[in-house]
Scaffold this active site. Sequence first.
Site, short mmCIF file in Angstrom:
data_model
loop_
_atom_site.label_atom_id
_atom_site.label_comp_id
_atom_site.label_asym_id
_atom_site.label_seq_id
_atom_site.Cartn_x
_atom_site.Cartn_y
_atom_site.Cartn_z
N TYR A 92 7.67 11.51 -0.78
CA TYR A 92 7.70 10.13 -1.24
C TYR A 92 9.07 9.51 -0.95
O TYR A 92 9.15 8.41 -0.37
CB TYR A 92 7.40 10.09 -2.74
CG TYR A 92 7.27 8.70 -3.31
CD1 TYR A 92 6.22 7.87 -2.92
CD2 TYR A 92 8.18 8.22 -4.24
CE1 TYR A 92 6.09 6.60 -3.45
CE2 TYR A 92 8.06 6.95 -4.78
CZ TYR A 92 7.01 6.14 -4.39
OH TYR A 92 6.89 4.88 -4.90
N ALA A 131 0.85 -1.20 0.00
CA ALA A 131 0.00 0.00 0.00
C ALA A 131 0.88 1.24 0.00
O ALA A 131 1.80 1.37 0.81
CB ALA A 131 -0.91 0.00 1.22
#
Length: 271
Positions: A154, A91
């Site tokens: 990220y 995920a």
Amino acid sequence: MKNFKNKVVIVTGASSGIGEALAREFATLGARVVLGARSIPKLQQITDDIRARGGQAAYCGVDVTNPEECNELIDTAVREFGGVDVLICNAGLSMRAIFDDVDLSVLHRLMDVNFWGTVNCCKYALPYLQASKGSIVGVSSVAGLHGLPGRTGYSASKYAMTGFLETLRIENLKKGLHVMIACPGFTASNVRFSALTADGSQQGETPRDESKMMTAEQVAKIIIRGIRRRKRLCLMEIEGRATHFVKKFAPAFLDKMFYMVMAREPDSPLK
């Protein structure tokens, strides 16, 4: 783990992209697959399709940022199939904005999903994986090997995932637990469309040519091969292998290359 027949495999982020591809591929290999994601209708559809093809599968709606829901995901695997042999923390959430412009809430969200989501699932699965001498896989990124401009949150979250999983590997050296960090490059998957922009809204479309990227199915096969070989680091294409190699000897050169490549994206946030 050469044979996945009747092994219990949990995959998070399993409603699309790499997660869905992993779930389907494991099922074809005879594994008993437990799919986790937020979209229950998609999970149900994929699970029904796997079963219709003769596979064994179950699902559990889960937001990986919620520890209680992660616990229920693990409990589902144990309740349905009796244990856990492989946990794949897939995920994930991406972003596209430079740090100058991004709202801090975006970076917090990236850490919640990519880092804390991994931690939460590992915490509850660990006793079962230690008992089975199984595998934990963190689906990271080339951005977890070297800072990726325009993707500050990220990269940070994937670096954090790497540090956590490497430490977990060392702590379990004498318990037979396998821990692998998988680093795909740019992959054609829905995560690119749901990437967050500077204000936290979804970008809705990818700035890159999807046709030139690895497919989710290709990535899934490489990850599974890495689990079979009990690899520590799973690099997938020339970009990842080159990044890992060049960073050791010419990190400043790599900085310039990453900047140049990301600045060439359409509507790049890099000035």
